[in-house]
Motif scaffolding. Structure first.
Motif, PDB file in Angstrom:
ATOM      1  N   GLN A  90       0.839  -1.200   0.000  1.00  0.00           N
ATOM      2  CA  GLN A  90       0.000   0.000   0.000  1.00  0.00           C
ATOM      3  C   GLN A  90       0.879   1.257   0.000  1.00  0.00           C
ATOM      4  O   GLN A  90       0.649   2.202  -0.747  1.00  0.00           O
ATOM      5  CB  GLN A  90      -0.912  -0.018   1.237  1.00  0.00           C
ATOM      6  CG  GLN A  90      -1.738   1.231   1.448  1.00  0.00           C
ATOM      7  CD  GLN A  90      -2.902   1.367   0.466  1.00  0.00           C
ATOM      8  OE1 GLN A  90      -3.392   0.382  -0.070  1.00  0.00           O
ATOM      9  NE2 GLN A  90      -3.325   2.598   0.209  1.00  0.00           N
ATOM     10  N   ARG A 120      -7.423  -6.288   3.123  1.00  0.00           N
ATOM     11  CA  ARG A 120      -8.026  -5.158   2.421  1.00  0.00           C
ATOM     12  C   ARG A 120      -8.151  -3.911   3.290  1.00  0.00           C
ATOM     13  O   ARG A 120      -8.015  -2.791   2.810  1.00  0.00           O
ATOM     14  CB  ARG A 120      -9.404  -5.537   1.901  1.00  0.00           C
ATOM     15  CG  ARG A 120      -9.529  -5.723   0.418  1.00  0.00           C
ATOM     16  CD  ARG A 120      -8.942  -4.593  -0.399  1.00  0.00           C
ATOM     17  NE  ARG A 120      -8.918  -4.919  -1.817  1.00  0.00           N
ATOM     18  CZ  ARG A 120      -7.956  -4.602  -2.651  1.00  0.00           C
ATOM     19  NH1 ARG A 120      -6.887  -3.950  -2.231  1.00  0.00           N
ATOM     20  NH2 ARG A 120      -8.015  -4.902  -3.925  1.00  0.00           N
ATOM     21  N   ALA A 123      -4.837  -2.336   3.091  1.00  0.00           N
ATOM     22  CA  ALA A 123      -4.326  -2.120   1.733  1.00  0.00           C
ATOM     23  C   ALA A 123      -5.499  -1.891   0.784  1.00  0.00           C
ATOM     24  O   ALA A 123      -5.720  -2.656  -0.147  1.00  0.00           O
ATOM     25  CB  ALA A 123      -3.498  -3.314   1.293  1.00  0.00           C
ATOM     26  N   ASP A 125      -6.042   0.176  -1.605  1.00  0.00           N
ATOM     27  CA  ASP A 125      -5.813   0.585  -3.001  1.00  0.00           C
ATOM     28  C   ASP A 125      -4.925  -0.382  -3.781  1.00  0.00           C
ATOM     29  O   ASP A 125      -4.649  -0.166  -4.955  1.00  0.00           O
ATOM     30  CB  ASP A 125      -5.140   1.966  -3.024  1.00  0.00           C
ATOM     31  CG  ASP A 125      -5.921   2.964  -2.186  1.00  0.00           C
ATOM     32  OD1 ASP A 125      -7.148   3.040  -2.380  1.00  0.00           O
ATOM     33  OD2 ASP A 125      -5.309   3.633  -1.326  1.00  0.00           O
ATOM     34  N   VAL A 126      -4.461  -1.414  -3.099  1.00  0.00           N
ATOM     35  CA  VAL A 126      -3.480  -2.311  -3.717  1.00  0.00           C
ATOM     36  C   VAL A 126      -4.144  -3.246  -4.736  1.00  0.00           C
ATOM     37  O   VAL A 126      -5.260  -3.720  -4.516  1.00  0.00           O
ATOM     38  CB  VAL A 126      -2.792  -3.132  -2.587  1.00  0.00           C
ATOM     39  CG1 VAL A 126      -2.133  -4.391  -3.095  1.00  0.00           C
ATOM     40  CG2 VAL A 126      -1.787  -2.254  -1.859  1.00  0.00           C
TER      41      VAL A 126
END
Ligand SMILES: Cc1cc2nc3c(=O)[nH]c(=O)nc-3n(C[C@H](O)[C@H](O)[C@H](O)COP(=O)(O)O)c2cc1C
Length: 216
Positions: A90, A120, A123, A125-126
């Motif tokens: 991230q 999630r 992270a 936006d990963v």
């Protein structure tokens, strides 16, 4: 002998312990990268600051064309590793593959096991890529696969092929018959982008060529 679902978490923990405590470096085989020398241009007219590594992959933007490789999941320590890797991904804006979600496909263990893949929240936006073995793909239903991907908030699925590993590990899943046909069928129906990876020995040119000619 096939491994029981309850033994899977133990085996995942053992993989981590082996890497932490034993000599896992190959004695004779190298990456081959030592054979390459990049030519040096002392008269470059490039401004390093203007080089952009950002790229799009599987519908997500990456700050650099780098993915964290699929490593683990299923054991408690796996959750810590996945969350640390996800936080790094991230921060760096790169993608990440989860370890094999095979254990999540087991109805008895799936819910508990899912915790170790839950990244999630840290992270958001990963580019997050779920993971399943080619051998298990053949035995899983489409709804179960979709459920496992939805559950972790994956953007795509990586299918790993590891017939050598399955052949030599105790309780390995050694039936790969029909697996490439199944991969083709799943890729058409899954609704997630799908990619194929090997787990340490690469996909040989002859193996890939034989399937691109035959098509199925
Ligand atoms: C301890 C360990 C566990 C791994 N577990 C998985 C896994 O669950 N699923 C998977 O697709 N690959 C797994 N891999 C394989 C890696 O994702 C990667 O493909 C492999 O290490 C080859 O990397 P290389 O291309 O850097 O040589 C594992 C590798 C290691 C070292």
């Amino acid at each position: 002998m096939t491994i029981r679902p309850a033994q899977l978490a133990g085996r995942k923990r053992r993989h981590i312990d082996v890497c932490l405590t034993e000599d896992v470096q190959h004695g004779g085989v190298t990456t081959g990268l030592e054979r390459y020398r990049l030519p040096y241009n002392a008269l470059t007219q490039t401004s390093l600051g203007e080089i952009r590594l950002a790229t799009d992959f599987l519908g997500s933007g990456l700050c650099a064309p780098v993915l964290v490789g699929a490593m683990t999941g299923g054991a408690e320590l796996s959750g810590t590793i996945n969350r640390n890797l996800a936080a790094a991904a991230q921060e760096l804006g790169i993608g990440m593959m989860l370890g094999s979600q095979r254990i999540m496909l087991d109805s008895a263990l799936g819910e508990d096991a899912a915790t170790s893949f839950a990244v999630r929240d840290i992270a958001p936006d990963v580019l997050l890529i779920g993971n399943i073995g080619l051998s298990q793909l053949t035995k899983s239903t489409l709804p179960d696969l979709v459920k496992a991907l939805d559950r972790v908030g994956a953007d795509a699925l990586a299918v790993h092929t590891n017939p050598l590993q399955e052949a030599i590990q105790s309780g390995g899943d050694t039936d790969f018959s029909g697996s490439v046909t199944r991969l083709r069928d799943v890729s058409e129906a899954l609704g997630y982008p799908i990619l194929l990876k090997e787990v340490g020995h690469g996909l040989g040119a002859a193996a890939v060529a034989s399937w691109s000619v035959r098509g199925r």
